[in-house]
Enzyme design. Structure first.
Site, PDB file in Angstrom:
ATOM      1  N   ASN A  34       0.986  -1.152   0.078  1.00 47.93           N
ATOM      2  CA  ASN A  34       0.058  -0.048   0.093  1.00 47.93           C
ATOM      3  C   ASN A  34       0.881   1.368  -0.054  1.00 47.93           C
ATOM      4  O   ASN A  34       0.705   2.118   0.851  1.00 47.93           O
ATOM      5  CB  ASN A  34      -0.877  -0.029   1.203  1.00 47.93           C
ATOM      6  CG  ASN A  34      -0.328  -0.104   2.494  1.00 47.93           C
ATOM      7  OD1 ASN A  34       0.802  -0.318   2.791  1.00 47.93           O
ATOM      8  ND2 ASN A  34      -1.036   0.336   3.470  1.00 47.93           N
ATOM      9  N   ASP A  38       3.547  -5.647  11.794  1.00 51.13           N
ATOM     10  CA  ASP A  38       2.669  -4.719  11.194  1.00 51.13           C
ATOM     11  C   ASP A  38       2.921  -3.202  11.419  1.00 51.13           C
ATOM     12  O   ASP A  38       2.313  -2.257  11.525  1.00 51.13           O
ATOM     13  CB  ASP A  38       1.168  -4.828  11.551  1.00 51.13           C
ATOM     14  CG  ASP A  38       0.111  -4.052  10.713  1.00 51.13           C
ATOM     15  OD1 ASP A  38       0.740  -3.617   9.596  1.00 51.13           O
ATOM     16  OD2 ASP A  38      -1.135  -4.167  10.979  1.00 51.13           O
TER      17      ASP A  38
HETATM   18 ZN   LIG Z   1      -3.435  -5.467   7.397  1.00 45.41          ZN
END
Ligand SMILES: [Zn+2]
Length: 410
Positions: free
Chosen positions: A94, A278
């Site tokens: 992303n 993350d």
């Molecule tokens: Zn995610």
């Protein structure tokens, strides 16, 4: 210079613990033993009083490059990674542009190679622009990525996800979904429904699945059932879903204590395979506007060590499995063990308490609820293929170029 001898260090990996020396030559661990004579010309790092583990591998990080240099870029992300004890990172697509083309994947790999601190494994987007409308050119992307993900959101369209599973199976790539249906009031249900769907699709297509940041007992139960049926699935949990509570904005949201206990149990019984950070850096402005995520790669080990290992909920060997061996196996790398023949990737830490201050971070972003907290287990050194990438506050390429400059002599 890819040679190094670490002396007198406590060594722990997923299945052994001993005190002794570890010799790396040509970037590979050559010997581990009680006393290894120093070969001529090989730099010696004294490890007395410290603990060495295989370096960590992060299956799930966001370095925001290309596109968001105000949050992070490949250089600061790599510095943050080695500061956190990581030598391998898998980067989510992303970015801006989205990593849905070979050009972007190649840009990321080439820039990471030029920086040279950590090994970077890009993840390609499942759908064009992460829009969930049409598949990215998965065949074209496959040579440059190890997995496909629309991380940040789920692929809502069932037929599109089915086609992605079939193609991933054909291409021999992993499908790495962020499981969450939008528009549902119950976040746990939103995750579990998509986990169930994706497990069912992967079972039919025979594709390898790696589920991002699971955070509900229901999702764990579905994976348990799928593994019993030999669906080729692995999954991860984040440090914050294991250790933190409160309403700090993160997606999926932080969970209650009972759920954290259930997630830890799922790791211990092997249903959840790995811990992944993350790492999601954001500027203060974006965070104030509600952007979800934690800048977590630098505090991953200290928070897990402080919250789980020191209180006895997890052994250091178990933690090493989840942060090193399991992700190495998922990526298919010969890393994650302190054993002859494995890559010379190590992290060395100190049994000391420290305070998380603003200037602790190498990342551009400090969005974490841990600012000001006292933690244990600060990383002292990170070794990548026999080269010192980080040592006691100094980073290769920023503070030194030849690692013999930073190794205390004698
Ligand atoms: Zn995610």
């Amino acid at each position: 210079m890819k040679d190094l001898l670490i002396q007198g260090v406590r060594m722990v990996d997923a299945d052994q613990e001993l005190v002794g020396d570890i010799l790396i030559r040509g970037g590979i661990i050559r010997a581990v033993g009680e006393r290894i004579p120093a070969p001529r010309g090989v730099p010696v790092l004294p490890g007395k009083g410290k603990t060495a583990l295989p370096a960590f591998l992060d299956l799930h990080a966001h370095f925001r490059d290309p596109g968001f240099p105000e949050k992070e870029d490949l250089l600061t992300g790599a510095r943050a990674a080695v500061h956190g004890g990581f030598t391998v990172v898998s980067l989510m697509p992303n970015t801006e542009p989205v990593c849905d083309s070979p050009e972007i994947a190649r840009y990321i790999s080439a820039k990471a190679r030029e920086i040279g601190l950590v090994e970077v494994y890009p993840v390609g987007a499942i759908t064009v622009g992460l829009q969930g409308k049409e598949l990215s050119p998965l065949e074209d992307l496959a040579p440059f990525v190890w997995a496909f993900s629309d991380d940040g959101k789920g692929v809502e369209d069932h037929e599109l996800m089915w086609q992605a599973c079939r193609k991933a199976a054909t291409l021999g790539r992993v499908l790495f979904p962020h499981c969450q249906f939008s528009g549902m009031s119950d976040q746990a249900l939103a995750q579990e429904l998509m986990v169930a769907r994706d497990l069912w699709l992967a079972r039919r297509a025979g594709c390898r699945l790696h589920l991002a940041h699971l955070s509900t007992p229901g999702a764990v139960k579905l994976v348990t059932l799928a593994k019993a049926e030999r669906v080729p699935v692995t999954c991860e949990v984040t440090p914050h879903h294991l250790c933190l509570e409160g309403d700090y904005p993160v997606n999926p949201p932080l969970v209650a204590r009972e759920t954290r206990v259930a997630l830890l149990e799922a790791l211990k019984v092997g249903v959840i395979d790995a811990i992944a950070t993350d790492h999601a850096p954001h500027t203060p402005e974006d965070k104030a506007a509600g952007a979800p995520g934690i800048s977590g790669i630098e505090l991953c080990f200290p928070v897990l060590y402080t919250e789980l290992v020191r209180p006895g909920a997890l052994s250091l060997a178990e933690l090493s499995r989840y942060l090193s061996l399991a992700p190495a196996q998922i990526l298919g790398l010969r890393k994650g063990r302190l054993r002859a023949g494995y890559d010379g990737d190590l992290v060395v830490f100190c049994e000391e308490e420290f305070t998380v201050s603003e200037d602790f971070f190498c990342s551009k972003s400090r969005n974490t609820p841990l600012l000001g907290k006292r933690l244990w287990g600060e990383v002292w050194a990170t070794i990548h293929r026999g080269e010192v990438a980080y040592l006691a506050g100094a980073i290769k390429g920023r503070d030194f170029h030849d690692h013999r400059q930073v190794i205390p002599s004698g």
